[in-house]
Motif scaffolding. Sequence first.
Motif, mmCIF file in Angstrom:
data_model
loop_
_atom_site.group_PDB
_atom_site.id
_atom_site.type_symbol
_atom_site.label_atom_id
_atom_site.label_comp_id
_atom_site.label_asym_id
_atom_site.label_seq_id
_atom_site.Cartn_x
_atom_site.Cartn_y
_atom_site.Cartn_z
ATOM 1 N N LEU A 1 0.792 -1.217 -0.036
ATOM 2 C CA LEU A 1 -0.140 -0.070 0.025
ATOM 3 C C LEU A 1 0.821 1.238 -0.022
ATOM 4 O O LEU A 1 1.033 1.911 1.220
ATOM 5 C CB LEU A 1 -0.961 -0.207 1.329
ATOM 6 C CG LEU A 1 -1.710 1.066 1.316
ATOM 7 C CD1 LEU A 1 -2.613 1.300 0.181
ATOM 8 C CD2 LEU A 1 -2.798 0.790 2.388
ATOM 9 N N ASP A 2 1.407 1.442 -1.230
ATOM 10 C CA ASP A 2 2.248 2.570 -1.333
ATOM 11 C C ASP A 2 1.758 3.722 -2.402
ATOM 12 O O ASP A 2 2.470 4.258 -2.883
ATOM 13 C CB ASP A 2 3.414 2.130 -1.807
ATOM 14 C CG ASP A 2 3.921 1.556 -2.955
ATOM 15 O OD1 ASP A 2 2.704 1.349 -3.579
ATOM 16 O OD2 ASP A 2 5.032 0.870 -3.223
ATOM 17 N N TYR A 3 0.340 3.401 -2.737
ATOM 18 C CA TYR A 3 -0.171 4.646 -3.596
ATOM 19 C C TYR A 3 -1.039 5.530 -2.685
ATOM 20 O O TYR A 3 -1.555 4.923 -1.635
ATOM 21 C CB TYR A 3 -0.810 3.846 -4.698
ATOM 22 C CG TYR A 3 -1.785 2.675 -4.075
ATOM 23 C CD1 TYR A 3 -3.130 2.988 -3.836
ATOM 24 C CD2 TYR A 3 -1.391 1.371 -3.950
ATOM 25 C CE1 TYR A 3 -4.221 1.860 -3.487
ATOM 26 C CE2 TYR A 3 -2.248 0.409 -3.669
ATOM 27 C CZ TYR A 3 -3.411 0.603 -3.210
ATOM 28 O OH TYR A 3 -4.325 -0.247 -2.709
ATOM 29 N N SER A 4 -1.236 6.812 -3.354
ATOM 30 C CA SER A 4 -1.908 7.705 -2.530
ATOM 31 C C SER A 4 -2.988 8.633 -3.125
ATOM 32 O O SER A 4 -3.488 9.561 -2.394
ATOM 33 C CB SER A 4 -0.890 8.471 -1.634
ATOM 34 O OG SER A 4 -0.117 8.934 -2.476
ATOM 35 N N VAL B 1 -7.838 4.567 -2.455
ATOM 36 C CA VAL B 1 -7.907 5.664 -1.862
ATOM 37 C C VAL B 1 -9.122 6.412 -2.007
ATOM 38 O O VAL B 1 -9.592 6.766 -3.221
ATOM 39 C CB VAL B 1 -6.687 6.400 -2.271
ATOM 40 C CG1 VAL B 1 -6.399 7.896 -1.771
ATOM 41 C CG2 VAL B 1 -5.344 5.569 -2.093
ATOM 42 N N ALA C 1 -7.984 9.271 2.009
ATOM 43 C CA ALA C 1 -7.344 8.080 2.852
ATOM 44 C C ALA C 1 -7.644 6.786 2.253
ATOM 45 O O ALA C 1 -8.647 6.810 1.489
ATOM 46 C CB ALA C 1 -8.244 8.174 4.342
ATOM 47 N N PRO C 2 -6.846 5.829 2.557
ATOM 48 C CA PRO C 2 -6.881 4.590 2.094
ATOM 49 C C PRO C 2 -8.050 3.744 2.908
ATOM 50 O O PRO C 2 -8.345 3.991 4.083
ATOM 51 C CB PRO C 2 -5.669 3.828 2.389
ATOM 52 C CG PRO C 2 -4.788 4.736 3.650
ATOM 53 C CD PRO C 2 -5.568 5.707 3.531
ATOM 54 N N PRO D 1 -6.026 4.112 7.488
ATOM 55 C CA PRO D 1 -4.811 4.807 7.301
ATOM 56 C C PRO D 1 -3.587 4.361 8.025
ATOM 57 O O PRO D 1 -2.176 4.584 7.462
ATOM 58 C CB PRO D 1 -4.860 6.472 8.178
ATOM 59 C CG PRO D 1 -6.264 5.872 8.914
ATOM 60 C CD PRO D 1 -6.825 4.816 8.231
ATOM 61 N N TRP E 1 -2.407 1.462 7.572
ATOM 62 C CA TRP E 1 -2.031 0.280 6.458
ATOM 63 C C TRP E 1 -1.134 1.008 5.611
ATOM 64 O O TRP E 1 -0.261 0.321 5.108
ATOM 65 C CB TRP E 1 -3.201 -0.395 5.936
ATOM 66 C CG TRP E 1 -3.787 -0.927 7.005
ATOM 67 C CD1 TRP E 1 -3.971 -1.594 8.167
ATOM 68 C CD2 TRP E 1 -4.771 -2.148 6.398
ATOM 69 N NE1 TRP E 1 -4.658 -2.225 8.583
ATOM 70 C CE2 TRP E 1 -5.363 -2.679 7.434
ATOM 71 C CE3 TRP E 1 -5.305 -2.512 5.131
ATOM 72 C CZ2 TRP E 1 -6.408 -3.890 7.393
ATOM 73 C CZ3 TRP E 1 -6.322 -3.372 5.214
ATOM 74 C CH2 TRP E 1 -6.637 -4.374 6.305
ATOM 75 N N VAL E 2 -0.799 2.275 5.703
ATOM 76 C CA VAL E 2 -0.083 2.908 4.489
ATOM 77 C C VAL E 2 1.410 2.718 4.884
ATOM 78 O O VAL E 2 2.090 2.466 5.695
ATOM 79 C CB VAL E 2 -0.208 4.482 4.533
ATOM 80 C CG1 VAL E 2 0.973 5.308 3.739
ATOM 81 C CG2 VAL E 2 -1.438 5.010 4.404
ATOM 82 N N GLY E 3 2.089 2.120 3.472
ATOM 83 C CA GLY E 3 3.231 1.702 3.249
ATOM 84 C C GLY E 3 3.821 0.544 4.000
ATOM 85 O O GLY E 3 4.720 -0.119 3.987
#
Length: 193
Positions: free
Chosen positions: A68-71, A95, A99-100, A119, A121-123
Amino acid sequence: MSLEELLRDGAWTTEPVRAAIDDGVLRVEAREGSDAWRVTSYDFIHDDAHALLAPLAAREAVEVSFLLDYSEQFDQAGVMIRVDERTWIKAGVEVSDGAPQVGAVVTRGVSDWSVAPVPEWVGREVTVRASRAGDAVTVRARVEDEPWRLVRVAPLDPTADARAGLFCCAPSRSGLTVTFTDHRRGEADGSLH
């Protein structure tokens, strides 16, 4: 079924800009404007998500893992189960509103959508599991080795000829590349709870 086997033996619903195995991961670049949706609220039909699918048996589960590296707004990736253009389920992280969101779209003639913010979970590596048993698909998701979260229980005709695998799409921009880290098949879950 590994990522390499899925790439070799599966079929794309819509070819992405690029898809290649690199250092054991599958990087897929989505085409701008790609999406999967039918009618509800938006009054349009989009059926050009990049889904790499292989047959899914009546009592089988599929898991897809990705970073999850997209935004950007509406960037999305996860798992798709597809019978035809009017019957499909996509589940993963999209997204939305900055927010994811973990969620699912279930389409039976028209689409519906459910989401919950993640949120934290990002990265990180996300895994989405879709388990087909009886007349239902049970969707769960988690980040890394944390406990599974129930995302959705959705109907699916037990006699339907379904295909399943990974998907991504980029409804509102170019340049989205999703890094898929794993694809697995196995027995359906023993129970809902």
